[in-house]
Design a protein around this motif. Structure first.
Motif, PDB file in Angstrom:
ATOM      1  N   TYR A   1      -0.101   1.296  -5.608  1.00 36.19           N
ATOM      2  CA  TYR A   1       1.055   0.406  -5.787  1.00 36.19           C
ATOM      3  C   TYR A   1       0.922  -0.884  -4.981  1.00 36.19           C
ATOM      4  CZ  TYR A   1       3.096   4.909  -7.255  1.00 36.19           C
ATOM      5  OH  TYR A   1       3.332   6.115  -7.849  1.00 36.19           O
TER       6      TYR A   1
ATOM      7  N   GLU B   1      -0.449  -3.713  -5.387  1.00 37.59           N
ATOM      8  CA  GLU B   1      -0.186  -4.969  -6.105  1.00 37.59           C
ATOM      9  C   GLU B   1       1.326  -5.144  -6.343  1.00 37.59           C
ATOM     10  OE1 GLU B   1      -3.001  -7.004  -6.861  1.00 37.59           O
ATOM     11  OE2 GLU B   1      -1.321  -8.410  -7.003  1.00 37.59           O
ATOM     12  N   GLN B   2       1.963  -4.047  -6.797  1.00 44.88           N
ATOM     13  CA  GLN B   2       3.411  -4.112  -7.029  1.00 44.88           C
ATOM     14  C   GLN B   2       4.170  -4.341  -5.731  1.00 44.88           C
ATOM     15  OE1 GLN B   2       2.391  -0.693  -9.218  1.00 44.88           O
ATOM     16  NE2 GLN B   2       4.306  -0.771 -10.388  1.00 44.88           N
TER      17      GLN B   2
ATOM     18  N   GLU C   1       4.169  -7.861  -4.853  1.00 46.58           N
ATOM     19  CA  GLU C   1       5.125  -8.625  -5.672  1.00 46.58           C
ATOM     20  C   GLU C   1       6.563  -8.443  -5.183  1.00 46.58           C
ATOM     21  OE1 GLU C   1       4.474 -10.964  -7.711  1.00 46.58           O
ATOM     22  OE2 GLU C   1       2.317 -10.584  -7.529  1.00 46.58           O
ATOM     23  N   TYR C   2       6.884  -7.210  -4.783  1.00 50.01           N
ATOM     24  CA  TYR C   2       8.242  -6.979  -4.252  1.00 50.01           C
ATOM     25  C   TYR C   2       8.452  -7.712  -2.941  1.00 50.01           C
ATOM     26  CZ  TYR C   2       9.173  -3.432  -7.817  1.00 50.01           C
ATOM     27  OH  TYR C   2       9.372  -2.795  -8.998  1.00 50.01           O
TER      28      TYR C   2
ATOM     29  N   SER D   1       7.729   3.313  -3.611  1.00 49.19           N
ATOM     30  CA  SER D   1       6.913   4.315  -4.305  1.00 49.19           C
ATOM     31  C   SER D   1       7.822   5.340  -4.978  1.00 49.19           C
ATOM     32  CB  SER D   1       5.984   5.033  -3.332  1.00 49.19           C
ATOM     33  OG  SER D   1       5.201   4.103  -2.622  1.00 49.19           O
TER      34      SER D   1
ATOM     35  N   LEU E   1       9.420   3.728  -8.039  1.00 45.33           N
ATOM     36  CA  LEU E   1       8.476   3.507  -9.147  1.00 45.33           C
ATOM     37  C   LEU E   1       8.181   4.804  -9.890  1.00 45.33           C
ATOM     38  CD1 LEU E   1       5.936   1.031  -7.490  1.00 45.33           C
ATOM     39  CD2 LEU E   1       7.626   0.505  -9.269  1.00 45.33           C
TER      40      LEU E   1
ATOM     41  N   VAL F   1      13.716  -2.719  -8.320  1.00 47.87           N
ATOM     42  CA  VAL F   1      13.049  -1.477  -8.738  1.00 47.87           C
ATOM     43  C   VAL F   1      13.857  -0.809  -9.843  1.00 47.87           C
ATOM     44  CG1 VAL F   1      11.744  -0.921  -6.659  1.00 47.87           C
ATOM     45  CG2 VAL F   1      14.180  -0.357  -6.768  1.00 47.87           C
TER      46      VAL F   1
END
Ligand code: ATP
Ligand code: MG
Length: 561
Positions: free
Chosen positions: A102, A104-105, A108-109, A218, A221, A249
């Motif tokens: 995660y 990369e995500q 971004e967050y 996490s 997601l 999210v």
């Protein structure tokens, strides 16, 4: 969920209400270990709880590696953890995840937080950050970098990722409240710069997200509904909720805390176990003395016994220490039902039965498990020379001693009554052999004249004996709460391992498979070591002795109430 089901604890209560109210249609839990060591019995508690809830309520449970701190993490640990969860009897199916996947995500967050003015890049040194943080009684101070513009923060954070700054020179922090009574809310660090190779992402990243930022995201997601963790995270819950509230999210998992499992006479902390291993107090993560799952498996504990134990411990909101005798009791109870009985002499003393014909062998019938007649019987060879346990003979016995002594009788289990006629010693005066006679009329438990022979001892025919090494394991520490002392390594029980090299087993054990378990009559439960035992050079581990101190404690408690 079936009609009329009763919640077994406060977590089940929450879940049942959420299902009833329609808040969730399906519950999703996760077990999220950090792969920085081997799983231990404390983790087993969490595994049984999370996977157990999913089973009970027809949901699912994910296995997620919380691998955001690459320095101490490794593939070896990941593989060991998977093996251990499976061995305990749980299956994550296709739901295997890694926080590292995660990254990369998560990045971004973090950018989203910066854009909302809720995160900033801070140039204070780690020491300064600590100093600015304040104390429990004093509010913290705001960093001089706290009010950087969104543009500047975006630029700096992007350059942190690109590797433009040295390790530790900058961090990304959440902008929350430096005066919060909850220290975790005083602008917690979200990212730090660390040029460390990650076992999963290699050198792709030089910035790594912190646990408190990674974990809630996490969970979200993966659509986790109930994020169950131990009590020390209670003070982190406001931050968990803050993160989920401020990034976009897909859902809002609920964090619920329960008391961690602590066991007396041992240690449940990967960090402290590693110290014992690195300093050579124990042989490794799977040393049968350590309470890792790999260790207790090798020791001979069964997954059934461990699951039963976790069930009995229950789920509480207050930390406590569980008596290790209770775990041992669960192991004994399970093995009692399933372990075949056999005879093994650990410290052999040779007995020659002078009136028994030389060369003659009788096959005596022995019961495999009195608890379970379906396990049948087996033949045990008897001959003129047998081994008995050294401690089953005393030259000068105290009153009430029922075993063998000069001129006295004892029954050989499943066999005859023998009488000690003569004691043979070496030059140092040690007893090295006994000369006995046997009474041919005493097979089958009776005596012809009705005389009483109260002692029954185990034995092994010398000509048929299988040699083996037996490792007697005992509690790892001499003190009840080693977790409470700084120098816990100084309290390792010197008798936690006693190796006996010259043991004699009945011949039915010649082909015993690694991992198989037995009750050695009168002595305890033993298993064939899965690492060191080889055909022809057998190694057995003592899993647990027969004496059940937990049953005694229980009886006393029952009597009191
Ligand atoms: P350790 O101190 O041994 O490293 P940890 O809590 O840091 O333990 P993690 O790998 O982060 O280890 O734990 C994975 C999960 O297991 C977490 O949800 C944690 O709360 C839970 N857990 C860890 N130790 C115990 C314990 N003694 N009893 C119950 N649950 C535990
Ligand atoms: Mg941890």
């Amino acid at each position: 969920m079936s009609e009329g089901m009763q919640p077994a604890n406060f977590i089940e209560d929450i879940i049942m209400k959420d299902l009833e109210s329609g808040k969730h249609k399906e519950i999703v839990t996760r077990f999220p270990p950090e792969p920085n060591g081997y799983l231990h019995i404390g983790h087993a508690k969490s595994i049984c709880l999370n996977f157990g809830l999913a089973e009970k309520f027809g949901g699912r449970c994910h296995l997620r590696f919380d691998d955001t701190d690459p320095e101490k993490e490794s593939v070896e640990y990941v593989e060991a953890m998977k093996r251990d969860v499976k061995w305990l009897g749980f299956d994550w199916g296709e739901h295997l995840y890694h926080a590292a996947d995660y990254f990369e995500q998560l990045y971004e967050y973090a950018v989203e937080l910066i854009k909302k003015g809720l995160a900033y890049v801070d140039d204070l040194s780690p020491e300064e950050i600590r100093e600015y943080r304040g104390t429990l009684t004093e509010p913290g101070r705001e960093s001089p970098y706290r009010n950087r513009s969104v543009e500047e923060n975006l630029d700096l954070f992007q350059r942190m990722r690109a590797g433009e700054f040295p390790d530790g020179s900058k961090v990304l922090r959440a902008k929350i409240d430096m005066a919060s009574p909850n220290m975790n809310m005083r602008d917690p660090i979200l990212y730090r710069i660390k040029r460390v190779n990650h076992y999963r992402t290699g050198d792709k990243w030089c910035i790594y997200p912190m646990y408190d930022f990674t974990h809630p995201i996490s969970d979200a997601l993966e659509g986790i509904t109930h994020s169950i963790c131990t009590l020390e995270f209670e003070d982190h819950r406001p931050l968990y909720d803050w993160v989920l509230e401020n990034v976009s999210v897909p859902c809002r998992p609920q964090q619920i805390e329960f008391a961690r499992l602590n066991l007396s006479y041992t240690i449940t902390s990967k960090r402290k176990l590693l110290k014992l291993i690195e300093d050579g107090y124990v042989a490794g993560w799977d040393d049968p003395r350590v309470p890792t799952i790999a260790g207790v498996r090798r020791r001979g504990y069964t997954p059934e016994a461990i699951r039963d134990f976790c069930e009995r411990v229950g789920v509480a909101k207050k930390n406590s220490v569980v008596d290790i005798a209770m775990l041992e009791h669960c192991v004994r109870e399970d093995l009692n039902r399933r372990a075949p009985r056999v005879m093994a002499v650990l410290r052999p003393l040779k007995v020659v039965i002078e009136n028994y014909p030389e060369g003659k062998v009788e096959e005596l019938e022995a019961v495999n498990n009195p608890e379970d007649p379906s396990m049948g019987t087996r033949k045990v060879p008897f001959s003129r020379e047998v081994f008995i346990e050294q401690e089953d003979f005393m030259e000068d016995p105290p009153k009430g001693y029922r075993r063998l002594a000069p001129g006295r009788e004892v029954r050989l289990r499943y066999g005859y009554v023998i009488k000690c006629e003569k004691v043979i010693k070496d030059e140092d005066g040690n007893v090295v052999e006994l000369r006995c006679t046997y009474d041919p009329e005493t097979l089958g438990g009776s005596t012809p004249d009705g005389r009483k022979v109260r002692g029954i001892i185990h034995w092994v025919s010398a000509a048929h004996a299988v040699p083996a090494e037996v490792r007697l394991y005992d509690r790892l520490f001499t003190i009840e709460n080693p977790g409470d002392v700084e120098d816990f390594w100084n309290y390792v029980n010197p008798e936690s391992l006693i190796v006996l090299k010259d043991c004699k087993l009945e011949p039915s054990l010649a082909d015993a498979e690694p991992g198989s378990f037995y009750q050695f009559e009168r002595q305890g439960y033993f298993c064939v070591d899965i690492v060191d035992s080889k055909p022809g050079s057998l190694v057995f581990n003592r899993t647990v002795a027969l004496k059940d101190s937990w049953a005694k404690i229980q009886k006393r408690q029952d009597a009191q109430s």
